[in-house]
Design an enzyme around this catalytic site. Structure first.
Site, PDB file in Angstrom:
ATOM      1  N   GLU A   1      -6.098   8.122  -3.016  1.00 58.51           N
ATOM      2  CA  GLU A   1      -5.775   7.830  -1.615  1.00 58.51           C
ATOM      3  C   GLU A   1      -4.664   6.787  -1.548  1.00 58.51           C
ATOM      4  OE1 GLU A   1      -5.533   8.400   1.380  1.00 58.51           O
ATOM      5  OE2 GLU A   1      -7.393   7.950   2.461  1.00 58.51           O
ATOM      6  N   ASP A   2      -3.916   6.776  -0.450  1.00 59.39           N
ATOM      7  CA  ASP A   2      -2.841   5.804  -0.316  1.00 59.39           C
ATOM      8  C   ASP A   2      -3.342   4.419   0.060  1.00 59.39           C
ATOM      9  OD1 ASP A   2      -3.598   6.645   2.243  1.00 59.39           O
ATOM     10  OD2 ASP A   2      -1.567   7.055   2.948  1.00 59.39           O
TER      11      ASP A   2
ATOM     12  N   ASP B   1      -7.992   1.171   5.017  1.00 62.45           N
ATOM     13  CA  ASP B   1      -7.831   0.206   6.100  1.00 62.45           C
ATOM     14  C   ASP B   1      -9.231  -0.194   6.573  1.00 62.45           C
ATOM     15  OD1 ASP B   1      -7.075  -1.227   8.333  1.00 62.45           O
ATOM     16  OD2 ASP B   1      -6.010   0.397   9.319  1.00 62.45           O
TER      17      ASP B   1
ATOM     18  N   PHE C   1       0.999  -3.095   9.263  1.00 66.42           N
ATOM     19  CA  PHE C   1       1.219  -1.662   9.087  1.00 66.42           C
ATOM     20  C   PHE C   1       2.372  -1.460   8.106  1.00 66.42           C
ATOM     21  CE2 PHE C   1       2.326   2.701  10.090  1.00 66.42           C
ATOM     22  CZ  PHE C   1       1.063   3.279  10.111  1.00 66.42           C
TER      23      PHE C   1
ATOM     24  N   ARG D   1       8.165   8.613   4.799  1.00 69.19           N
ATOM     25  CA  ARG D   1       7.628   9.091   3.524  1.00 69.19           C
ATOM     26  C   ARG D   1       8.772   9.172   2.504  1.00 69.19           C
ATOM     27  NH1 ARG D   1       2.359  10.739   4.802  1.00 69.19           N
ATOM     28  NH2 ARG D   1       2.130  11.948   6.711  1.00 69.19           N
TER      29      ARG D   1
HETATM   30  P1  5GP Z   1      -9.133   3.968   7.533  1.00 66.25           P
HETATM   31  O1  5GP Z   1     -10.016   5.104   7.889  1.00 66.25           O
HETATM   32  O2  5GP Z   1      -9.495   3.311   6.219  1.00 66.25           O
HETATM   33  O3  5GP Z   1      -9.032   2.965   8.637  1.00 66.25           O
HETATM   34  O4  5GP Z   1      -7.677   4.524   7.421  1.00 66.25           O
HETATM   35  C1  5GP Z   1      -7.288   5.238   6.352  1.00 66.25           C
HETATM   36  C2  5GP Z   1      -6.034   6.030   6.571  1.00 66.25           C
HETATM   37  O5  5GP Z   1      -5.242   5.540   7.664  1.00 66.25           O
HETATM   38  C3  5GP Z   1      -5.169   5.898   5.370  1.00 66.25           C
HETATM   39  O6  5GP Z   1      -5.496   6.869   4.432  1.00 66.25           O
HETATM   40  C4  5GP Z   1      -3.786   6.074   5.941  1.00 66.25           C
HETATM   41  O7  5GP Z   1      -3.479   7.437   6.002  1.00 66.25           O
HETATM   42  C5  5GP Z   1      -3.883   5.491   7.325  1.00 66.25           C
HETATM   43  N1  5GP Z   1      -3.416   4.079   7.331  1.00 66.25           N
HETATM   44  C6  5GP Z   1      -4.164   2.969   7.425  1.00 66.25           C
HETATM   45  N2  5GP Z   1      -3.416   1.850   7.388  1.00 66.25           N
HETATM   46  C7  5GP Z   1      -2.144   2.258   7.238  1.00 66.25           C
HETATM   47  C8  5GP Z   1      -0.878   1.573   7.119  1.00 66.25           C
HETATM   48  O8  5GP Z   1      -0.745   0.336   7.110  1.00 66.25           O
HETATM   49  N3  5GP Z   1       0.205   2.374   6.996  1.00 66.25           N
HETATM   50  C9  5GP Z   1       0.143   3.733   6.980  1.00 66.25           C
HETATM   51  N4  5GP Z   1       1.282   4.386   6.863  1.00 66.25           N
HETATM   52  N5  5GP Z   1      -1.018   4.402   7.088  1.00 66.25           N
HETATM   53  C10 5GP Z   1      -2.143   3.680   7.217  1.00 66.25           C
HETATM   54 MG    MG Z   2      -4.422   8.344   3.611  1.00 67.75          MG
END
Ligand code: 5GP
Ligand code: MG
Length: 218
Positions: A134-135, A138, A187, A200
């Site tokens: 995963e990238d 958050d 972000f 990207r």
């Molecule tokens: P979560 O469910 O953990 O809040 O969010 C996960 C997903 O939200 C990540 O896999 C990503 O795709 C997106 N995301 C969360 N924070 C960021 C950020 O700072 N930048 C970007 N580009 N995507 C984010």
């Molecule tokens: Mg992601």
């Protein structure tokens, strides 16, 4: 749930680097504040994560599951390093790949609702050792949902590698097994992380500017 191993912690005070010190596509120069994690550092850290993954998951066939689209660069580079280890050591792990597409964000906000919008049939993961790639984590809601979903298919083992983990009060407390960098609550974009599909095509991980957010708003 703490990870056994330390990661690179980027402090709230970290300012990153001036854009002029690096090569940035011309179409993005006004849309970014700073370079936050240079591409070279991402690769160096990924090389080490590959070693840790091999150490912890070694001996078993691994299905590497890429979470699209944001995870694709990390996935590709991580697998390249794992392949290099496989070529150059006495021990090697066979690996197959799979892809899943999830979506939870609009602009820079989590919608709170996670949609699986593509990818392979997950029943191929039954009885396998799965490495989810995963990238960024958050709130952790996306990963928690995905892990719940995978459980239904009875994989033998599931480990998660995330390039980034955000320090945020919105966290549900989830921590992946392998983490590249812990970052402040900002972000970030680049290295396949997007803002409404833009950025990207940027190598470095950068902080987006207010004008960038405005320009690419959905
Ligand atoms: P979560 O469910 O953990 O809040 O969010 C996960 C997903 O939200 C990540 O896999 C990503 O795709 C997106 N995301 C969360 N924070 C960021 C950020 O700072 N930048 C970007 N580009 N995507 C984010
Ligand atoms: Mg992601």
């Amino acid at each position: 749930m703490a990870t056994g191993r330390p990661c690179i912690v980027i402090s709230d005070e970290e300012q990153g680097y001036d854009l002029d010190l690096f090569c940035i596509p011309k179409h993005y120069v006004n849309d970014l504040e700073r370079v936050y994690i240079p591409h070279g550092l991402i690769l160096d850290r990924t090389e080490r994560l590959a070693r840790e993954i091999m150490c912890d998951m070694g001996g078993h066939h691994i299905v590497a599951l890429c979470v699209l689209k944001g995870g694709y660069k990390f996935f590709a580079d991580l697998l390249d390093y794992i392949k290099a280890l496989n070529r150059n050591s006495d021990r090697s792990i066979p690996m197959t790949v799979d892809f899943i597409r999830l979506k939870s964000y609009c602009n820079d906000q989590s919608t709170g609702e996670i949609k699986v919008i593509g990818g392979d049939d997950l029943s191929t993961l039954t009885g396998k050792n799965v490495l989810i790639v995963e990238d960024i984590i958050d709130t952790g809601k996306t990963m928690k949902t995905l892990l719940q979903l995978l459980k239904r298919y009875n994989p033998k083992m599931v480990k998660v590698a995330s390039l980034l983990v955000k320090r945020t009060p919105r966290s549900v407390g989830y921590r992946p097994d392998f983490v590249g960098f812990e970052v402040p609550d900002k972000f970030v974009v680049g290295y396949a992380l997007d803002y409404n599909e833009y950025f990207r095509d940027l190598n470095h991980i950068c902080v987006i500017s207010e004008s960038g957010k405005e320009k690419y708003k959905a």
